[in-house]
Design an enzyme around this catalytic site. Sequence first.
Site, PDB file in Angstrom:
ATOM      1  N   ASP A  37       8.703  62.210  59.921  1.00  0.00           N
ATOM      2  CA  ASP A  37      10.051  62.721  60.148  1.00  0.00           C
ATOM      3  C   ASP A  37      10.134  63.104  61.616  1.00  0.00           C
ATOM      4  OD1 ASP A  37      12.369  63.674  58.027  1.00  0.00           O
ATOM      5  OD2 ASP A  37      12.467  64.824  59.898  1.00  0.00           O
ATOM      6  N   TYR A 155      28.270  51.851  59.064  1.00  0.00           N
ATOM      7  CA  TYR A 155      27.277  52.280  58.071  1.00  0.00           C
ATOM      8  C   TYR A 155      27.084  51.188  57.022  1.00  0.00           C
ATOM      9  CZ  TYR A 155      24.920  55.285  54.656  1.00  0.00           C
ATOM     10  OH  TYR A 155      24.014  55.815  53.767  1.00  0.00           O
ATOM     11  N   LYS A 159      23.640  49.098  56.004  1.00  0.00           N
ATOM     12  CA  LYS A 159      23.068  49.173  54.665  1.00  0.00           C
ATOM     13  C   LYS A 159      23.130  47.827  53.935  1.00  0.00           C
ATOM     14  CE  LYS A 159      21.655  53.375  54.920  1.00  0.00           C
ATOM     15  NZ  LYS A 159      20.208  53.665  54.912  1.00  0.00           N
TER      16      LYS A 159
END
Length: 278
Positions: A37, A155, A159
């Site tokens: 992360d 977006y 995706k």
Amino acid sequence: MKDLRGKTAIVTGAGSGIGHSLAIQLAERGVNIAATDINEVALKELESRLKRSGVRVRTWKVDHTKLPEVENFHREFTEDFITVDLLCSNAGAGLGATVEKMTLQDWEWMIDLNIKNSVYMVHLFVPGMIRRKTGHILITASVAGLIGIPAMSAYCMSKYAMVGLSEALRAELKLHNIGVTALCPGVINTNIIRGGKMVFENEEAAKNIEEFYEKYGASPDEVATDAIKAIEQDIGIMPTPLNTAALWWAKRIAAEGTTNLLALLWQNGLLRAFTGEK
């Protein structure tokens, strides 16, 4: 991959949300975890929690948009864990904006965060999985990778790319006994809104969307449970939760009708009002 105990998983974006829940649930099933992360504090907290499950755990602070950092992670992981059985490419972010309000930098940001990060992981880690002829790849896409949604074009683009990558890899890697799943969550109560970017008419719009996700979004734990089910049962596309699966089936049965319905809702102002657009 029916028996997960004793396997090793990489989970990117594990500091919060779906990645966090996925790392915890995998560890509870006896899976060793390598987590990444950009939030080092969140990683340390996760590491402490995972070690209570009795599995092997190591965390890395990695910006997955930067190839040198991903290459360094690949080198250190390979020296430590040697091989990966389960590759969970989960890192990413959201972007909500009408097309005329987006800059080129917004488009590039989506490409870096939601496409390049998975490409780098696949490029570096999958050849080793092919040599061993075993493993599973989980790529976190979205319902926005199955259905085109107004004010989410960048977006959706990113995706849809992840769903296409997953489907192509699934067909190609069956030869090597490697499963591939595109995980496609719907509205989930994670920090994807707070950590993403909303470019709408006013600040109230972004606040409305954030509150909607908090109130109506499914739990990341639910998504993680479905993700593990998909891994264990080798499911290619996993929409989650159940209402997301219903949307996907509607799109498959009547693709143009679904698009026209969304266009109608946008034209009539129902969706635009929600985003603050006029």
